[in-house]
Motif scaffolding. Structure first.
Motif, PDB file in Angstrom:
ATOM      1  N   ARG A 165      -5.981 -16.873 -23.254  1.00  0.00           N
ATOM      2  CA  ARG A 165      -5.892 -17.450 -24.602  1.00  0.00           C
ATOM      3  C   ARG A 165      -6.131 -16.390 -25.679  1.00  0.00           C
ATOM      4  NH1 ARG A 165      -9.011 -21.752 -22.551  1.00  0.00           N
ATOM      5  NH2 ARG A 165     -10.790 -21.240 -23.881  1.00  0.00           N
ATOM      6  N   LEU A 166      -7.082 -15.501 -25.436  1.00  0.00           N
ATOM      7  CA  LEU A 166      -7.400 -14.506 -26.450  1.00  0.00           C
ATOM      8  C   LEU A 166      -6.424 -13.333 -26.443  1.00  0.00           C
ATOM      9  CD1 LEU A 166     -11.287 -14.578 -26.279  1.00  0.00           C
ATOM     10  CD2 LEU A 166      -9.838 -15.332 -28.158  1.00  0.00           C
ATOM     11  N   CYS A 167      -5.655 -13.181 -25.382  1.00  0.00           N
ATOM     12  CA  CYS A 167      -4.593 -12.168 -25.372  1.00  0.00           C
ATOM     13  C   CYS A 167      -3.393 -12.614 -26.193  1.00  0.00           C
ATOM     14  CB  CYS A 167      -4.137 -11.879 -23.942  1.00  0.00           C
ATOM     15  SG  CYS A 167      -5.219 -10.766 -23.032  1.00  0.00           S
ATOM     16  N   SER A 168      -3.241 -13.921 -26.376  1.00  0.00           N
ATOM     17  CA  SER A 168      -2.078 -14.467 -27.082  1.00  0.00           C
ATOM     18  C   SER A 168      -2.398 -14.664 -28.561  1.00  0.00           C
ATOM     19  CB  SER A 168      -1.668 -15.797 -26.454  1.00  0.00           C
ATOM     20  OG  SER A 168      -2.701 -16.756 -26.631  1.00  0.00           O
ATOM     21  N   SER A 169      -1.389 -15.009 -29.316  1.00  0.00           N
ATOM     22  CA  SER A 169      -1.572 -15.271 -30.757  1.00  0.00           C
ATOM     23  C   SER A 169      -2.061 -16.704 -30.943  1.00  0.00           C
ATOM     24  CB  SER A 169      -0.264 -15.041 -31.511  1.00  0.00           C
ATOM     25  OG  SER A 169       0.177 -13.714 -31.357  1.00  0.00           O
ATOM     26  N   SER A 170      -3.263 -16.975 -30.439  1.00  0.00           N
ATOM     27  CA  SER A 170      -3.813 -18.323 -30.463  1.00  0.00           C
ATOM     28  C   SER A 170      -4.707 -18.530 -31.680  1.00  0.00           C
ATOM     29  CB  SER A 170      -4.626 -18.568 -29.187  1.00  0.00           C
ATOM     30  OG  SER A 170      -5.733 -17.667 -29.139  1.00  0.00           O
ATOM     31  N   PRO A 171      -4.923 -19.789 -32.092  1.00  0.00           N
ATOM     32  CA  PRO A 171      -5.876 -20.059 -33.169  1.00  0.00           C
ATOM     33  C   PRO A 171      -7.281 -19.551 -32.833  1.00  0.00           C
ATOM     34  CG  PRO A 171      -4.532 -21.991 -32.739  1.00  0.00           C
ATOM     35  CD  PRO A 171      -4.227 -21.018 -31.643  1.00  0.00           C
ATOM     36  N   GLU A 172      -7.648 -19.614 -31.544  1.00  0.00           N
ATOM     37  CA  GLU A 172      -8.964 -19.136 -31.116  1.00  0.00           C
ATOM     38  C   GLU A 172      -9.119 -17.643 -31.398  1.00  0.00           C
ATOM     39  OE1 GLU A 172     -11.754 -19.345 -27.082  1.00  0.00           O
ATOM     40  OE2 GLU A 172      -9.720 -20.154 -27.090  1.00  0.00           O
ATOM     41  N   ARG A 173      -8.082 -16.877 -31.091  1.00  0.00           N
ATOM     42  CA  ARG A 173      -8.113 -15.438 -31.361  1.00  0.00           C
ATOM     43  C   ARG A 173      -8.216 -15.170 -32.865  1.00  0.00           C
ATOM     44  NH1 ARG A 173      -5.723 -10.553 -28.866  1.00  0.00           N
ATOM     45  NH2 ARG A 173      -5.313  -9.052 -30.526  1.00  0.00           N
ATOM     46  N   ALA A 174      -7.393 -15.861 -33.638  1.00  0.00           N
ATOM     47  CA  ALA A 174      -7.384 -15.639 -35.083  1.00  0.00           C
ATOM     48  C   ALA A 174      -8.742 -15.973 -35.698  1.00  0.00           C
ATOM     49  CB  ALA A 174      -6.283 -16.471 -35.726  1.00  0.00           C
ATOM     50  N   ALA A 175      -9.364 -17.067 -35.246  1.00  0.00           N
ATOM     51  CA  ALA A 175     -10.653 -17.476 -35.808  1.00  0.00           C
ATOM     52  C   ALA A 175     -11.735 -16.461 -35.476  1.00  0.00           C
ATOM     53  CB  ALA A 175     -11.029 -18.855 -35.279  1.00  0.00           C
ATOM     54  N   GLN A 176     -11.732 -15.970 -34.235  1.00  0.00           N
ATOM     55  CA  GLN A 176     -12.750 -14.996 -33.847  1.00  0.00           C
ATOM     56  C   GLN A 176     -12.625 -13.715 -34.666  1.00  0.00           C
ATOM     57  OE1 GLN A 176     -13.651 -12.233 -30.034  1.00  0.00           O
ATOM     58  NE2 GLN A 176     -13.512 -14.401 -29.511  1.00  0.00           N
ATOM     59  N   LEU A 177     -11.416 -13.229 -34.836  1.00  0.00           N
ATOM     60  CA  LEU A 177     -11.221 -11.978 -35.560  1.00  0.00           C
ATOM     61  C   LEU A 177     -11.521 -12.140 -37.046  1.00  0.00           C
ATOM     62  CD1 LEU A 177      -8.057 -10.520 -33.811  1.00  0.00           C
ATOM     63  CD2 LEU A 177     -10.483 -10.155 -33.301  1.00  0.00           C
ATOM     64  N   SER A 178     -11.268 -13.315 -37.595  1.00  0.00           N
ATOM     65  CA  SER A 178     -11.595 -13.563 -38.997  1.00  0.00           C
ATOM     66  C   SER A 178     -13.108 -13.512 -39.209  1.00  0.00           C
ATOM     67  CB  SER A 178     -11.045 -14.928 -39.427  1.00  0.00           C
ATOM     68  OG  SER A 178     -11.441 -15.229 -40.746  1.00  0.00           O
ATOM     69  N   ARG A 179     -13.844 -14.119 -38.315  1.00  0.00           N
ATOM     70  CA  ARG A 179     -15.312 -14.084 -38.425  1.00  0.00           C
ATOM     71  C   ARG A 179     -15.830 -12.665 -38.235  1.00  0.00           C
ATOM     72  NH1 ARG A 179     -14.592 -18.692 -34.917  1.00  0.00           N
ATOM     73  NH2 ARG A 179     -14.742 -20.620 -36.120  1.00  0.00           N
ATOM     74  N   ALA A 180     -15.203 -11.908 -37.350  1.00  0.00           N
ATOM     75  CA  ALA A 180     -15.634 -10.527 -37.118  1.00  0.00           C
ATOM     76  C   ALA A 180     -15.470  -9.684 -38.378  1.00  0.00           C
ATOM     77  CB  ALA A 180     -14.840  -9.920 -35.964  1.00  0.00           C
ATOM     78  N   THR A 181     -14.377  -9.880 -39.082  1.00  0.00           N
ATOM     79  CA  THR A 181     -14.143  -9.121 -40.311  1.00  0.00           C
ATOM     80  C   THR A 181     -15.259  -9.343 -41.320  1.00  0.00           C
ATOM     81  OG1 THR A 181     -11.741  -9.244 -39.995  1.00  0.00           O
ATOM     82  CG2 THR A 181     -12.530  -8.762 -42.217  1.00  0.00           C
ATOM     83  N   ALA A 182     -15.780 -10.551 -41.385  1.00  0.00           N
ATOM     84  CA  ALA A 182     -16.827 -10.882 -42.353  1.00  0.00           C
ATOM     85  C   ALA A 182     -18.162 -10.219 -42.037  1.00  0.00           C
ATOM     86  CB  ALA A 182     -17.000 -12.399 -42.409  1.00  0.00           C
ATOM     87  N   LEU A 183     -18.318  -9.706 -40.815  1.00  0.00           N
ATOM     88  CA  LEU A 183     -19.583  -9.046 -40.439  1.00  0.00           C
ATOM     89  C   LEU A 183     -19.823  -7.753 -41.202  1.00  0.00           C
ATOM     90  CD1 LEU A 183     -19.937  -9.100 -36.543  1.00  0.00           C
ATOM     91  CD2 LEU A 183     -21.374 -10.270 -38.197  1.00  0.00           C
TER      92      LEU A 183
END
Length: 370
Positions: free
Chosen positions: A330-348
Motif C-alpha cells: 500500500r505504501l509503495c503505491s500512490s495510496s491515500p495512506e502514503r500521501a497522508a503519512q508524507l504530509s504529516r512528515a513534512t510538518a515535522l
C-alpha cells in the motif's frame, strides 16, 4: 550575525545515530557563528568502561532482547531503582565530564544521549555544575531515562514526547524538528537517477530494510518475508554486521548493502523504508519523503517508539509477519495512506533545535544553582 556562544554537545558512540545528531547540531551552531564542539561520553570514565558498556548493550539487543525489554519496562514503571543503579556506575564519567565542561567553558551543554543527560542532571542538581543543560531526545518516544529534573530544557520532535517529559516533572520543554542533515530534505537525486547510480532495476518495487549501524532486529527474516511476497525487492542495509551481509548474499534474499555513507541515494531509490525503530534512519526517511513501515521493533524503547510514530500518523506498524507485505504494498503505491503519512512528515521539519538552545543561553533558567 553569530552570537558567539560556546556550546558543548555530549554524545555517545552507541551505534551511529547519536553522533549523527550531535554532528549536525554542531554544524548548525557553527554556521550561526557559535563555538561548538562534540565529545563522546563513552570515551570518558575509566579505561575500557565505555567499550564494556557498548558490548553489553549490543549483547542484550542481539542475544537477550527479552531481558533488555523487561529491564526497560521496569525502568519505565519504577524509574528510581535503575536510576540509582546507573548513578553508581556513572561516577567516573561524571568526574571526567565535569572536567571537560570546565575546560571548554560553555554557555550551555547539550546532551543527545540519555545516560549523559542523567549525568548532567545529577551534576546540575548537586549544584556543582553552574551551566544550563539541554537534553535533545533522539527517539520518537520519551522514557524516564531521557528525563532528569536537574536538566533545564528537554527537546523532542513529537508533542507526545514533550507531554510525557512534562508529566514526569520537566519544567521546560519544546517540540523541535529532528536533527536531520538538510540534504535529506533538499538534496536527494530523483528515483531514476538514484537507481541508475546503484544499479537497481528501474521498474521494481523496492523496500529499503534497515536496523541501524548494528543491523539489529531480524533483518534476514524481514528480507525473507518481503522477497517471498513476490511483489517487492528488499534492499537490506547490513551496517557493520558482515555476517548478515554474507548470509543474505548466500541465500540470494534481495540485495545486501554493507556499511555505506550514501544512505541518501539508497533512500531516493526506494519506495518504502522498513525499519525497527524511530531513530536516525527513520527520521531521514521522513525528511526525504519516503514512507515508513515499522517491523520487528527493538526491545525496550522500540515498542513505545513505534506506538508514538503510529499514533502521530508518521509510520505504519506491522505487528505480525503477515501484516508486512500488504502494508508495504500500500505504501509503495500512490495510496491515500502514503500521501497522508508524507504530509504529516513534512510538518515535522519546522522549529530548529538551535533556536531553543540559543534562547536558553539568552534566557537561562531561574533555578538557583550555587
Amino acid at each position: 550575525m553569530g552570537t558567539d556562544r560556546r556550546i558543548l554537545v555530549v554524545s555517545a558512540s552507541m551505534g551511529a545515530g547519536h553522533h549523527a545528531a550531535a554532528d549536525e547540531l554542531v554544524l548548525r551552531l557553527r554556521r550561526r557563528g557559535n563555538v561548538a564542539q562534540r565529545i563522546d561520553v563513552l570515551e570518558l570514565g575509566r579505561p575500557g568502561q565505555g567499550e564494556r558498556l557498548k558490548a553489553t548493550y549490543a549483547m542484550l539487543l542481539h542475544r537477550l532482547p527479552r531481558l533488555y525489554d523487561l529491564a526497560l519496562r521496569f525502568w519505565a514503571r519504577w524509574p528510581a531503582p535503575l536510576e540509582a543503579f546507573t548513578a553508581r556506575g556513572a561516577a567516573a564519567y561524571e568526574e571526567s565530564l565535569l572536567a571537560e565542561i570546565r575546560a571548554f567553558r560553555p554557555d550551555v551543554v547539550v546532551s543527545v544521549y540519555n545516560l549523559a543527560s542523567q549525568a548532567l542532571g545529577r551534576l546540575r542538581s548537586a549544584a556543582v555544575l553552574d551551566v544550563p543543560t539541554v537534553t535533545y531526545v533522539t527517539e520518537p518516544a520519551a522514557h524516564p531515562y531521557w528525563f532528569h529534573p536537574g536538566v533545564d530544557l528537554h527537546l523532542a520532535f513529537l508533542d507526545t514526547a514533550c507531554s510525557a517529559l512534562e508529566a514526569w516533572g520537566a519544567g521546560r520543554t519544546a517540540r523541535v524538528a529532528p536533527l536531520v542533515r538538510p540534504r535529506f530534505r533538499h538534496g536527494a537525486p530523483g528515483r531514476a537517477v538514484a537507481r541508475q547510480r546503484l544499479g537497481l532495476p528501474a521498474d521494481a518495487r523496492i523496500a529499503l530494510v534497515a536496523g541501524g549501524a548494528w543491523a539489529v532486529g531480524g533483518l534476514d527474516r524481514t528480507a525473507e518475508i518481503l522477497a517471498g511476497s513476490g511483489d517487492v525487492l528488499p534492499v537490506v542495509m547490513t551496517g557493520s554486521d558482515t555476517g548478515l551481509q554474507r548470509r543474505l548474499r548466500e541465500r540470494g534474499t534481495g540485495i545486501a548493502v554493507g556499511w555505506t555513507d550514501d544512505v541518501l541515494t539508497l533512500m531516493a531509490a526506494a519506495d518504502v523504508l522498513v525499519c525497527n525503530a524511530g531513530g536516525l534512519t527513520c527520521q531521514e526517511a521522513l525528511a526525504i519523503g519516503l514512507p515508513v513501515v515499522l517491523f520487528h521493533q527493538l526491545p525496550g524503547h522500540g515498542r513505545p517508539g513505534a506506538r508514538a510514530l503510529e499514533d502521530a500518523g508518521l509510520a505504519a506498524w506491522a505487528r505480525r509477519d503477515g501484516d508486512l507485505p500488504p502494508l508495504v504494498a500500500r505504501l509503495c503505491s500512490s495510496s491515500p495512506e502514503r500521501a497522508a503519512q508524507l504530509s504529516r512528515a513534512t510538518a515535522l521539519f519546522g522549529d530548529d533545535p538551535v533556536d531553543a538552545i540559543l534562547d536558553l543561553c539568552t534566557h537561562p533558567t531561574s533555578r538557583s544553582v550555587v
